[in-house]
Write a protein that holds these residues in place. Structure first.
Motif, short mmCIF file in Angstrom:
data_model
loop_
_atom_site.label_atom_id
_atom_site.label_comp_id
_atom_site.label_asym_id
_atom_site.label_seq_id
_atom_site.Cartn_x
_atom_site.Cartn_y
_atom_site.Cartn_z
N UNK A 119 79.80 60.97 34.19
CA UNK A 119 81.05 60.51 34.81
C UNK A 119 80.75 59.26 35.61
N UNK A 120 81.76 58.38 35.68
CA UNK A 120 81.61 57.13 36.43
C UNK A 120 82.83 56.91 37.31
N UNK A 121 82.70 55.95 38.22
CA UNK A 121 83.82 55.52 39.04
C UNK A 121 84.38 56.60 39.95
N UNK A 122 85.71 56.57 40.09
CA UNK A 122 86.37 57.47 41.01
C UNK A 122 86.22 58.93 40.61
N UNK A 123 86.23 59.22 39.32
CA UNK A 123 86.03 60.60 38.87
C UNK A 123 84.66 61.10 39.32
N UNK A 124 83.63 60.27 39.22
CA UNK A 124 82.29 60.65 39.69
C UNK A 124 82.30 60.92 41.19
N UNK A 125 83.03 60.11 41.93
CA UNK A 125 83.12 60.31 43.38
C UNK A 125 83.77 61.66 43.72
N UNK A 126 84.84 61.98 43.02
CA UNK A 126 85.52 63.26 43.25
C UNK A 126 84.57 64.42 42.99
N UNK A 127 83.89 64.39 41.86
CA UNK A 127 82.97 65.48 41.50
C UNK A 127 81.88 65.62 42.55
N UNK A 128 81.32 64.51 43.02
CA UNK A 128 80.27 64.58 44.05
C UNK A 128 80.78 65.27 45.31
N UNK A 129 82.00 64.94 45.72
CA UNK A 129 82.60 65.57 46.91
C UNK A 129 82.72 67.08 46.71
N UNK A 130 83.21 67.49 45.55
CA UNK A 130 83.43 68.92 45.30
C UNK A 130 82.11 69.67 45.12
N UNK A 131 81.12 69.07 44.48
CA UNK A 131 79.81 69.72 44.36
C UNK A 131 79.19 69.86 45.75
N UNK A 132 79.38 68.86 46.62
CA UNK A 132 78.92 69.01 48.00
C UNK A 132 79.54 70.26 48.63
#
Length: 139
Positions: A119-132
Motif C-alpha cells: 500500500x502507498x500514500x494515504x491508504x498506507x498511512x491509514x493502515x499504519x494508524x490502525x495497526x498501531x
C-alpha cells in the motif's frame, strides 16, 4: 451494528489478541461503525469499538472508497518515512507522528486466507494508524 467509540486510553494501550473464525460479527460491527462515522473517519481498529481483537477496517481509495477489512495485520516492510499530523475518533485533537509512504502488510482476509499486499500514500498511512491501535500504540 454500530457501536460506541472507545475513549479509555488504558484500554486502547492494551495490545490486541489474534482474531479468528468467530470474530466475523466484530468485523461487521467495525464496518458498520466506520460507515456511520465516515464523514470524520477513514479507518478503525476493533479496540476502538471496545473489542480487543486484531481487526482493522479502512476506506481504500485505491478500490473506489470501498471499506476493506483485515484480520491480524502485520506491517512487514516500510519505506519513505515522513512526519504528519493525525487525528483519531478515540482522542481529541491531532498529534504529530511518523509514517511511511509505502508499506507491505501480511494479513488474513474475510475468509481467513493469508494475504500479502503493498500500500502507498494515504491508504498506507491509514493502515499504519490502525495497526498501531492493534499494537496498543496511540498517537
Amino acid at each position: 451494528m454500530q457501536r460506541p467509540i472507545m475513549t479509555s486510553r488504558s484500554f486502547l494501550r492494551m495490545p490486541s489478541e489474534q482474531a479468528g473464525p468467530g470474530d466475523e460479527a466484530v468485523a461487521q460491527d467495525l464496518v458498520d461503525t466506520l460507515e456511520a462515522n465516515r464523514s470524520r473517519c477513514v479507518g478503525m481498529a476493533a479496540n476502538m469499538i471496545g473489542v480487543n481483537k486484531r481487526i482493522i477496517a479502512f476506506v481504500d481509495e485505491d478500490l473506489g472508497g470501498r471499506i476493506t477489512v483485515m484480520y491480524n495485520p502485520v506491517i512487514t516492510a516500510t519505506d519513505g518515512a515522513y512526519d504528519t499530523q493525525e487525528g483519531c475518533l478515540s482522542l481529541d485533537g491531532e498529534r504529530r507522528t511518523l509514517r511511511h509512504r509505502r508499506i507491505e502488510v501480511d494479513f488474513e482476509d474475510r475468509r481467513f486466507r493469508a494475504r500479502h499486499a503493498t500500500f502507498t500514500g494515504f491508504t498506507a498511512e491509514i493502515i499504519q494508524h490502525e495497526v498501531d491501535h492493534c499494537n496498543g500504540i496511540i498517537i
